[in-house]
Design an enzyme around this catalytic site. Structure first.
Site, short mmCIF file in Angstrom:
data_model
loop_
_atom_site.label_atom_id
_atom_site.label_comp_id
_atom_site.label_asym_id
_atom_site.label_seq_id
_atom_site.Cartn_x
_atom_site.Cartn_y
_atom_site.Cartn_z
N HIS A 142 0.81 -1.21 0.00
CA HIS A 142 0.00 0.00 0.00
C HIS A 142 0.85 1.27 0.00
CE1 HIS A 142 0.57 -0.23 4.47
NE2 HIS A 142 0.55 1.09 4.35
N ASP A 172 -0.13 -7.74 1.42
CA ASP A 172 0.28 -6.34 1.42
C ASP A 172 1.81 -6.21 1.35
OD1 ASP A 172 -0.12 -3.57 1.42
OD2 ASP A 172 0.14 -3.44 3.60
N SER A 248 4.97 2.24 7.65
CA SER A 248 4.54 1.15 6.78
C SER A 248 5.66 0.74 5.83
CB SER A 248 3.32 1.59 5.97
OG SER A 248 2.20 1.75 6.82
#
Length: 296
Positions: A142, A172, A248
């Site tokens: 993402h 992901d 992230s």
């Protein structure tokens, strides 16, 4: 003319009180022989005993004194000294977090993206980690999905454009292939599994604060969390180390600085975009396969 006379007979004279001449092998001769031998042996035995006694006396007089008996005060003092020495050693030793940070820093990258949407260009950022000698970067999908431009910045200050090389949408996870590499490529070491309670460290760029480390423990394993578009991520590591936007794609480390997961998100019960005490990471056993790098 003289007449020769025969020599007179000479008779043996016995000593007074004797019973006649002593003959070899008689009982008396044997007794006298024993009397001559016994004193010599006895003398030797006496000399040996005297020498041993003298040696024992000399050893007793010259040997060092034995250790003094140990008292309770001696035991207490020894314990206190051991505790003090260990505390001093622990204070001088670098913290596990510092060692983990030093191990991962050459492999950490800052990822910056630009996306075009109906409202115009949007910039984003995240983290990644070099996992192969060819410069392959492992990150969260993402962070880069839908980006028209991807730029990676290395810890030596150099930067490069990059493109998506592979993806694992169900986990992901994505890998990036940079156009140019830093002068020295240092791939991270991938670790094995973790247990609940194991100390872990999340490294990334939360809220634009580059090269930040946060510490915590593994709170749970095999978590399933929902994400956008009705999808869900499974088999995640739950952590209480602080993670925020910008973390992230960054590595989750164990005490040795080995990558045990890739940070993918945080609990967001009220649509707030900040950390609420629960973060999640994809286990490296799952994420590492995307880069062709099985855990070591």
């Amino acid at each position: 003319m003289a007449r020769a006379l025969a020599p007179p007979e000479v008779s043996a004279v016995e000593p007074p009180g004797g019973d006649g001449p002593e003959r070899p092998g008689s009982r008396r001769a044997r007794l006298q022989s024993r009397m001559r031998v016994v004193p010599r042996r006895l003398w030797v035995a006496v000399m040996v005993v005297l020498l041993l006694a003298a040696a024992a006396l000399a050893f007793a007089l010259t040997r060092p004194a034995g250790p003094a008996p140990i008292t309770q005060a001696d035991v207490n003092a020894s314990v206190q000294k051991g505790v003090a020495d260990q505390a001093k050693k622990d204070a001088q030793a670098p913290a596990a977090a510092a060692l983990a940070y030093q191990a991962i820093q050459p492999s950490l990258v800052l990822i910056q993206t630009i996306r075009t949407s109906a409202t115009g260009a949007e910039s984003g950022s995240g983290a990644g980690v070099i996992v192969n000698a060819d410069g392959t970067i492992l990150t969260a999908l993402h962070v880069v999905v839908g980006a028209q431009t991807i730029n990676v910045q290395y810890t030596d200050g150099t930067s490069s454009t990059a493109k998506v090389a592979s993806t694992q949408p169900d986990n992901d996870i994505a890998t990036l292939a940079p156009a140019t590499l830093p002068q020295t490529v240092v791939p991270a070491v991938l670790g094995g599994g973790v247990q609940v309670g194991s100390p872990v460290f999340a490294v990334g760029h939360p809220l634009g604060l580059t090269d930040s480390l946060s510490a915590g423990v593994v709170s749970a394993l095999d978590r399933t969390v929902p994400v956008k578009d009705g999808k869900k991520l499974e088999h995640l590591i739950q952590i209480d180390a602080a993670v925020n936007p910008g973390n992230s794609g960054g590595p989750l480390l164990n005490r040795a600085g080995q990558v045990v997961g890739i940070v993918t998100g945080l609990a967001n019960p009220g649509d707030q975009g900040f950390f609420v005490g629960i973060g999640f990471a994809v286990p490296i056993a799952t994420a590492g396969g995307a880069a062709g790098s099985p855990p070591q």
